[in-house]
Enzyme design. Structure first.
Site, PDB file in Angstrom:
ATOM      1  N   GLN A  99      -6.670  -2.625  12.666  1.00 44.74           N
ATOM      2  CA  GLN A  99      -7.944  -2.996  12.040  1.00 44.74           C
ATOM      3  C   GLN A  99      -8.922  -1.826  12.154  1.00 44.74           C
ATOM      4  O   GLN A  99     -10.024  -1.888  11.633  1.00 44.74           O
ATOM      5  CB  GLN A  99      -8.536  -4.224  12.750  1.00 44.74           C
ATOM      6  CG  GLN A  99      -7.655  -5.466  12.681  1.00 44.74           C
ATOM      7  CD  GLN A  99      -8.152  -6.541  13.640  1.00 44.74           C
ATOM      8  OE1 GLN A  99      -9.023  -7.335  13.328  1.00 44.74           O
ATOM      9  NE2 GLN A  99      -7.586  -6.566  14.838  1.00 44.74           N
ATOM     10  N   ASN A 100      -8.517  -0.785  12.866  1.00 42.61           N
ATOM     11  CA  ASN A 100      -9.443   0.323  13.125  1.00 42.61           C
ATOM     12  C   ASN A 100      -9.469   1.301  11.956  1.00 42.61           C
ATOM     13  O   ASN A 100      -8.488   1.489  11.249  1.00 42.61           O
ATOM     14  CB  ASN A 100      -9.040   1.056  14.407  1.00 42.61           C
ATOM     15  CG  ASN A 100      -9.090   0.136  15.608  1.00 42.61           C
ATOM     16  OD1 ASN A 100      -9.719  -0.916  15.542  1.00 42.61           O
ATOM     17  ND2 ASN A 100      -8.434   0.505  16.687  1.00 42.61           N
ATOM     18  N   ASP A 102     -10.523   4.512  12.460  1.00 42.42           N
ATOM     19  CA  ASP A 102     -10.810   5.791  13.124  1.00 42.42           C
ATOM     20  C   ASP A 102      -9.708   6.839  13.021  1.00 42.42           C
ATOM     21  O   ASP A 102      -9.865   7.959  13.525  1.00 42.42           O
ATOM     22  CB  ASP A 102     -11.177   5.545  14.597  1.00 42.42           C
ATOM     23  CG  ASP A 102     -10.083   4.801  15.364  1.00 42.42           C
ATOM     24  OD1 ASP A 102      -8.892   4.908  15.009  1.00 42.42           O
ATOM     25  OD2 ASP A 102     -10.437   4.098  16.345  1.00 42.42           O
ATOM     26  N   HIS A 117      -8.314  -2.391   7.432  1.00 46.63           N
ATOM     27  CA  HIS A 117      -9.755  -2.359   7.140  1.00 46.63           C
ATOM     28  C   HIS A 117     -10.231  -0.981   6.668  1.00 46.63           C
ATOM     29  O   HIS A 117     -11.407  -0.663   6.784  1.00 46.63           O
ATOM     30  CB  HIS A 117     -10.552  -2.827   8.370  1.00 46.63           C
ATOM     31  CG  HIS A 117     -10.345  -4.291   8.686  1.00 46.63           C
ATOM     32  ND1 HIS A 117     -10.681  -4.858   9.898  1.00 46.63           N
ATOM     33  CD2 HIS A 117      -9.838  -5.292   7.935  1.00 46.63           C
ATOM     34  CE1 HIS A 117     -10.378  -6.152   9.873  1.00 46.63           C
ATOM     35  NE2 HIS A 117      -9.857  -6.436   8.698  1.00 46.63           N
ATOM     36  N   CYS A 146     -22.019  10.255  -6.752  1.00 44.28           N
ATOM     37  CA  CYS A 146     -20.806  10.824  -7.338  1.00 44.28           C
ATOM     38  C   CYS A 146     -21.150  12.022  -8.227  1.00 44.28           C
ATOM     39  O   CYS A 146     -22.058  11.938  -9.055  1.00 44.28           O
ATOM     40  CB  CYS A 146     -20.122   9.735  -8.157  1.00 44.28           C
ATOM     41  SG  CYS A 146     -18.677  10.265  -9.054  1.00 44.28           S
TER      42      CYS A 146
END
Ligand code: BJW
Ligand code: ZN
Length: 247
Positions: A99-100, A102, A117, A146
């Protein structure tokens, strides 16, 4: 530290799933979400972690993510991440479902990583969907825009109310169904649909072990909980796995 039932399972493991949450990276210096030291103590999730919140105040949401990107640029995988990567040398098939956001599992060397996630390394335009790298972002002037179409750029993470990436979800479900051993590590188990995975895997026959310093919403539904920090417990689990596999 490992129960007899856990030890007995180890020689027969063909497929191992590690399901990880924020606690996995706590010993790397990344804050968890909930609990005493969690970031939700300081920031309200509904003000930062939803698309509505982003549209309401993109600069505020970007301030938060810019801070977290900065933290992540200076942290390293901890002994827990390295222990999971090491398990790939012990069993034929190892999946990390995280779910990290990083990127620390990949940096530790894990090969099969399914990110439920998103990943803070990536960003994209909400209008033309163009991907934008962190290097291509100008975060000095509020919310970045953008270069192709002028639309707002957002981090490539999954907020509340958003669907999880279908390919990562499908691969995760498949791995959970095949797993003989399922480790749930450093997650409070309160965010859905991710929190259904331990139950799906156990229902399909996996032995489910939770590793966490505290009991969680999942604890009543696992085979056992090992209370402790993942950076300390996982290297010890690897050591004991090696002993069992040598017998
Ligand atoms: C250690 C440690 C150490 C500490 N070692 N351990 C009502 C009921 C059921 C569901 C819902 C509901 N209302 C709404 C929903 C759905 C919602 C949800 O689940 N909400 C609940 C919170 C109630 N889910 C969604 O919206 C998801 N999408 C979805 O359902 O789509 C379908 C849909 C579409 C349209 C409409 C409705 C539904 C998406 C969820 C996205 C979650 N996103 C976040 C933010 C990501 C981006 C970012 O980081 O900024 O993901 S929220 C946050 O929570 C983050 C995490 O991945 C996630 C899980 O948290 P985690 O990892 O468990 O962290 P903590 O802090 O909770 O726990 C840390 C643990 O570590 C603790 O247990 C510590 O003890 C432990 N620990 N030190 C080991 N050293
Ligand atoms: Zn665009």
């Amino acid at each position: 530290m490992l129960s007899d039932a856990f030890r007995a399972r180890i020689p027969g493991v063909r497929c191992l799933v590690a399901f990880t949450g924020a606690g996995m990276s706590a010993e790397s210096g990344v804050s968890t979400f909930r609990g005493e030291d969690g970031i939700w103590q300081k920031f309200k999730p509904e003000e930062l972690a939803s698309f509505d919140a982003f549209i309401r105040n993109p600069s505020l949401v970007w301030e938060w993510y810019a801070h977290r990107k900065k933290v992540l640029s200076s942290v390293e995988p901890n002994p827990g991440h390295l222990a999971l990567a090491n398990m790939e040398t012990l069993f034929p098939e190892v999946h990390v479902i995280t779910q990290n956001i990083d990127n620390l599992h990949r940096r530790a060397g894990s090969q099969r990583v399914h990110e439920l996630h998103g990943n803070l390394q990536r960003n994209y335009c909400i209008d033309c969907r163009n991907p934008v790298s962190n290097e291509g972002l100008d975060l000095d002037a509020g919310a970045p825009r953008c270069r192709q179409c002028g639309g707002l750029i957002r981090p490539d993470v999954i907020w509340f109310g958003e669907l999880l990436p279908l390919d990562a979800w499908d691969r995760s479900i498949e791995a959970c169904r095949r797993a003989d051993l399922f480790l749930s590590i450093g997650t409070s188990g309160v965010v859905y649909p991710a929190a259904t995975l331990p139950g799906i895997s156990r229902g399909a026959g996996a032995y489910v072990v939770e590793i966490n310093p505290e009991y969680t919403a999942l604890s009543d539904f696992v085979d056992e909980t090992i209370l402790g920090k993942s950076g300390e417990i996982l290297p010890e689990v690897v050591r004991l796995m090696k002993i069992e596999l040598r017998k």
